[in-house]
Motif scaffolding. Structure first.
Motif, PDB file in Angstrom:
ATOM      1  N   ASN A 115      57.361  10.629  37.888  1.00 18.90           N
ATOM      2  CA  ASN A 115      57.270   9.769  36.690  1.00 18.90           C
ATOM      3  C   ASN A 115      55.824   9.378  36.404  1.00 18.90           C
ATOM      4  O   ASN A 115      55.388   8.272  36.725  1.00 18.90           O
TER       5      ASN A 115
ATOM      6  N   ALA B 177      62.277   9.420  26.480  1.00 20.78           N
ATOM      7  CA  ALA B 177      62.525   8.447  27.549  1.00 20.78           C
ATOM      8  C   ALA B 177      64.041   8.259  27.637  1.00 20.78           C
ATOM      9  O   ALA B 177      64.550   7.142  27.576  1.00 20.78           O
TER      10      ALA B 177
ATOM     11  N   VAL C 225      56.624   2.917  28.199  1.00 20.47           N
ATOM     12  CA  VAL C 225      55.872   3.910  27.420  1.00 20.47           C
ATOM     13  C   VAL C 225      55.403   3.301  26.101  1.00 20.47           C
ATOM     14  O   VAL C 225      54.231   3.411  25.730  1.00 20.47           O
TER      15      VAL C 225
ATOM     16  N   ILE D 137      57.895  11.935  22.981  1.00 18.76           N
ATOM     17  CA  ILE D 137      58.165  11.570  24.379  1.00 18.76           C
ATOM     18  C   ILE D 137      59.639  11.182  24.483  1.00 18.76           C
ATOM     19  O   ILE D 137      60.104  10.285  23.770  1.00 18.76           O
TER      20      ILE D 137
ATOM     21  N   THR E 196      62.158   2.703  31.000  1.00 23.85           N
ATOM     22  CA  THR E 196      61.069   3.672  30.869  1.00 23.85           C
ATOM     23  C   THR E 196      60.480   3.623  29.465  1.00 23.85           C
ATOM     24  O   THR E 196      59.257   3.529  29.299  1.00 23.85           O
TER      25      THR E 196
ATOM     26  N   TYR F 273      56.320  14.247  32.742  1.00 28.58           N
ATOM     27  CA  TYR F 273      55.134  14.020  31.910  1.00 28.58           C
ATOM     28  C   TYR F 273      53.907  14.620  32.609  1.00 28.58           C
ATOM     29  O   TYR F 273      53.761  14.494  33.828  1.00 28.58           O
TER      30      TYR F 273
ATOM     31  N   TYR G   3      54.511   9.121  33.427  1.00 24.83           N
ATOM     32  CA  TYR G   3      54.421   8.780  32.005  1.00 24.83           C
ATOM     33  C   TYR G   3      53.505   7.566  31.786  1.00 24.83           C
ATOM     34  O   TYR G   3      53.299   6.760  32.707  1.00 24.83           O
TER      35      TYR G   3
ATOM     36  N   THR H 159      59.929  11.850  30.103  1.00 25.63           N
ATOM     37  CA  THR H 159      59.037  10.976  30.881  1.00 25.63           C
ATOM     38  C   THR H 159      58.971  11.367  32.362  1.00 25.63           C
ATOM     39  O   THR H 159      57.945  11.163  33.004  1.00 25.63           O
TER      40      THR H 159
END
Ligand code: NAP
Length: 537
Positions: free
Chosen positions: A46, A380, A194, A378, A190, A165, A48, A162
């Motif tokens: 993770n 998530a 972000v 993105i 998450t 990433y 992100y 994410t």
């Protein structure tokens, strides 16, 4: 011929690393297979923007090495992902763990061989290995889930889930989104992290929200040298305190009942907790907020009021207030100026119930009312929770039974550590395991130490096989479900219930909600009674 070990561990995250260390100390031959190129599990994958702890940093580290405790300095009360990944690499270096970890090696199949009394493992590349004991350390939130949206592969810009990433961000730009139009789909813990990070620099940020989450402030801050020295001097006390709490976080429920205090006192407590760092507002609150609908309504109303007070546009504020579940019935995202992002000109909330996504196009996201031109998307969108990482391995037990088929209507295990029909398999932080509702490393240590003791018992008594009895599995499964019914968790759709709209899991409680002290006591009791409920042969 396959390589042969005493124990194979799947995954080199927080639990796999400690399990490797413990078993190697005992002189067992152990191999860890890890999909990634480095250690750290969740903290490896993770990467992100904005990823960080929601547990207090010092409560999250391993407690089993005084050297590590004294040598490692946390720099923030809620450490960002790169720091935690560095920490886990520091531990791996210190104990020379990589020597027995094979990276870039995804376990595709695990098959029980009754005649040979061993697990046969096949990696994605076709290579094989075998061991008498198999320990899954695959994590409860590892099987990431992309949305099922038409056209997802057609997008020509940069995109990632994410949990996949790129390490240094798109084009090596790290967390700098200046000049970019970014879309984020998903507003769980998450997504919230972000969004608040991307909002700082993006030219335009579009948040595509299906349903909001209840969030509360994290109140992160740097750890000063003096604070770190105090932390080091008090680790024992801290871990003892965590050990007493429901989820092993450094937060204990209020002693008084919410129904015994005046309205003023209750509001003052809520205010105080909202102003304090971390999960206090959730797990340091009146315990009834998690079990009694009336108590839950009180905190829910309080958080809704707080949210309204932080968002300028009342219509946007209403869209950020959940209507389908009460506060705390899902794991609470902890935020830093998240709601204030929606007061910025560069951030727009797109409410999907009003304008659903029709498809991803080569240049952006087409909703029912308009197309959003984007440079970056993105996702998530979460995980196939708890069972997902095991279900993505083709695990076959006795008589050809597949684990995925056994669990098609939900997990069945003893102690969340082993299902009937899968001898010599232990599922660390597996479904129905106390470690799932937890400040995870605290509970991982319990899981690993219990598993290690069992393997020592097997070795010392020259035993070859362990497996739960059907009665014990039934009893544990019933106890798990009864404990869940005493809480409000089953009232909300979330990964606690195995729900991700992009996945296929049946909606059923995946965790153990009896609290870690009870779980620990039950595990200890089973061991003390000669592993009662397990057949050892
Ligand atoms: P999540 O809680 O499952 O959230 C996924 C989000 O994506 C939800 O908002 C969901 O909406 C949305 N979504 C899924 N499919 C979608 C689709 N097709 N279209 C639009 N929206 C879609 O996953 P997560 O945010 O990754 O968090 C999972 C868990 O990870 C957390 O509960 C927490 O335990 C852990 N976590 C911890 C931290 C930390 O601070 N340490 C940080 C991040 C995550 P619906 O809910 O409406 O379906």
């Amino acid at each position: 011929m396959s390589d042969q070990y005493d124990v194979i561990i799947i995954g080199a995250g927080v639990s796999g690393m400690y399990q490797l260390h413990k078993l190697r100390e005992l002189g067992m031959s152990v191999k860890v297979f890890e999909t990634g190129t480095g250690v750290g599990g969740t903290w490896y994958w993770n990467k992100y923007p904005g990823c960080r702890f929601d547990s207090e940093s010092e409560s999250y580290g391993y407690s089993w090495s005084d050297e590590v405790l004294q040598e490692w300095n946390w720099t923030e009360h809620y450490a960002p992902q790169p720091e935690t990944e560095r920490y886990l690499n520091f531990v791996a270096d210190k104990f020379n763990l990589r020597k027995d970890i094979q990276f870039e090696s995804r376990v595709a199949k695990a098959t029980w061989d009754e005649a040979a009394n061993q697990w046969d493992i096949e990696l994605e590349d076709g290579s094989t290995a075998s061991a008498q004991f198999l320990i899954s350390a695959t994590g409860p939130l590892n099987a990431h889930q992309l949305p099922r949206i038409d056209g997802i592969d057609s997008f020509k810009g940069d995109w990632a889930h994410t949990a996949r990433y790129p390490k240094n961000g798109f084009g090596g730009r790290g967390n700098d989104f200046s000049g970019k139009r970014v879309g984020v789909i998903g507003t769980g813990a998450t997504g919230v992290q972000v969004i608040q990070e991307v909002a700082k620099t993006a030219d335009e940020l579009y948040v595509f929200q299906m349903a909001p989450e209840w969030c509360a402030p994290l109140h992160n801050s740097p750890i000063t040298d003096k604070e770190m020295a105090d932390i080091k001097a008090n680790y024992k006390k801290l871990f003892a305190f965590c050990g007493e709490t429901f989820g092993q976080f450094a937060h204990q429920f209020e002693e008084s009942s919410i129904f015994d205090v005046s309205d003023e006192e209750r509001e003052a407590t809520f205010e105080r907790l909202y102003g304090e760092p971390g999960f206090g507002i959730w797990l340091g609150n009146y315990a009834e907020i998690l079990s009694d609908p009336k108590a839950n309504a009180m905190i829910t109303e309080f958080i809704a009021k707080k949210t309204r007070g932080r968002v300028n546009d009342p219509k946007v504020a209403e869209n950020l207030i959940p209507k389908n579940h009460g506060f705390g019935t899902r794991r609470v995202p902890l935020e830093t100026k998240y709601f204030e992002c929606y007061n910025q000109d560069n951030v727009k909330l797109v409410s999907l119930p009003e304008t659903p996504i029709e498809r991803i196009t080569p240049t952006g996201i087409k909703c029912s009312d308009q197309e959003y031109e984007l440079d970056i998307i993105i996702y998530a969108t979460g995980f196939e929770g708890v069972m997902g990482s095991l279900n993505r391995i083709d695990i076959t037990g006795k008589n050809g039974q597949k684990l995925k088929e056994k669990w098609v209507n939900g997990p069945r295990t003893l102690l969340g550590l082993q299902p009937v029909g899968f001898p010599n398999l232990l599922t660390l932080v597996g479904p129905h395991n106390g470690a799932t509702f937890c400040n995870i490393p605290r509970c991982i240590e319990q899981n690993v130490e219990w598993a290690t003791d069992l393997l020592v018992h097997m070795r010392d008594n020259n035993l070859k096989q362990f497996e739960p009895t059907l009665e014990a599995e039934d009893a544990w499964t019933e106890h798990v479900n009864e404990s869940a019914e005493m809480t409000l968790f089953p009232t909300a759709d979330s990964w606690f219930m195995g729900v991700n709209i992009n996945g296929n899991q049946k909606r059923t409680f995946m965790l153990y909600a009896g609290g870690m002290p009870t779980y620990r006591a039950k595990c200890d009791e089973v061991a003390a009674k000669g592993y009662e409920g397990f057949e050892l042969t």
